[in-house]
Write an enzyme that holds these catalytic residues in place. Sequence first.
Site, PDB file in Angstrom:
ATOM      1  N   LEU A  17       0.808  -1.216   0.000  1.00 15.84           N
ATOM      2  CA  LEU A  17       0.000   0.000   0.000  1.00 15.84           C
ATOM      3  C   LEU A  17       0.842   1.268   0.000  1.00 15.84           C
ATOM      4  O   LEU A  17       0.313   2.364   0.097  1.00 15.84           O
ATOM      5  CB  LEU A  17      -0.929   0.021   1.224  1.00 15.84           C
ATOM      6  N   ARG A  18       2.166   1.110  -0.118  1.00 10.70           N
ATOM      7  CA  ARG A  18       3.025   2.290  -0.094  1.00 10.70           C
ATOM      8  C   ARG A  18       2.760   3.184  -1.303  1.00 10.70           C
ATOM      9  O   ARG A  18       2.923   4.404  -1.234  1.00 10.70           O
ATOM     10  CB  ARG A  18       4.489   1.866  -0.036  1.00 10.70           C
ATOM     11  N   GLY A  19       2.363   2.578  -2.413  1.00  6.35           N
ATOM     12  CA  GLY A  19       2.066   3.353  -3.616  1.00  6.35           C
ATOM     13  C   GLY A  19       0.927   4.336  -3.387  1.00  6.35           C
ATOM     14  O   GLY A  19       1.034   5.519  -3.703  1.00  6.35           O
TER      15      GLY A  19
END
Length: 342
Positions: free
Chosen positions: A279-281
């Site tokens: 979910l870093r994007g």
Amino acid sequence: MALAYPFSAIVGQDDMKRALLIASVDQEVGGVLVFGDRGTGKSTAIRALAALMPKMDVVGGCPYNCAPDAERPGLCAQCRPGEDAGKEKVRSEPMPVVDLPLGATEDRVIGALDLERALRDGEKAFEPGLLARAHRGFLYIDEVNLLEDHIVDALLDVAASGENVVEREGLSIRHPARFVLVGSGNPEEGELRPQLLDRFGLSVDVATPTELTSRISIVRSRDEFDRDRAAFIKRFQRKEGKVRKQIQNAREHLGEVELPDSVVELAARLCIALGTDGLRGELTLIRAARALAALEGAKEVTSEHLQTVAPLVLRHRLRRDPLDEAGSGARITRAMEELFAA
């Protein structure tokens, strides 16, 4: 100290300048990686931005640039409540921009035993390293793809926790180390380790200008700067002041920029369509879009902000597809066209 080339005098390279400005507004974006041909202004732009950054308040006598109003987790041991050492009056200091040379030893980077004090006074004392100096500022690594593995490991640990932990020679030290990591390099000289690549929030590919007028303008400007740096900088003083004010205003009003649910949904849909891991994007997308909105003086993040930052955020996060000859930039553009046209 050498005079830096003015940021506002840099011709072209709009993506690189935008990425650096975004990272200067919000450190949580995660830093900037600039890859491209030699002699395309990578180092020049990074050093030029450093000269624009506003001064910051630090606790007097603190070797780690602790902020006077920081909460306990963000303070070093001597600046925490109940400690008197180093608590002198607050002073204003330029935001640190620390160069990490390729040949730096691990002791020089993370810190080590102060041998001079050990031999002179017979006491164990910690000598802060480059990570301590870079706290609340920028850590710049030229030719980042050539960095030795043990230094990369140290950077990964600190980047993940925001804290530098040193356990060696009988020392046990913890100090805050939060900084904007900025790296540049030439991809022809080697690839970056995936673990470190993922820690950069934004990635920019720069290329040698092919337009004749742009090349002439760049060469003339650089020649004028080299012949009389003070006069050249004075010419751009007003423009530099505007950019500095833009950064200051954006930093002050970043928390006031609203983030609609519809924009968060678009960010999630785009990452799903591109198959990014984790979910870093999404998190970096919305942070970068918010910082861009703050730079533009907008009150809320829009889909246009999201589209502008998406290539910078996602270009280096895509898995390689051997069946797709298009580059990552083309894949992002294609996914955005399908998503935003729907």
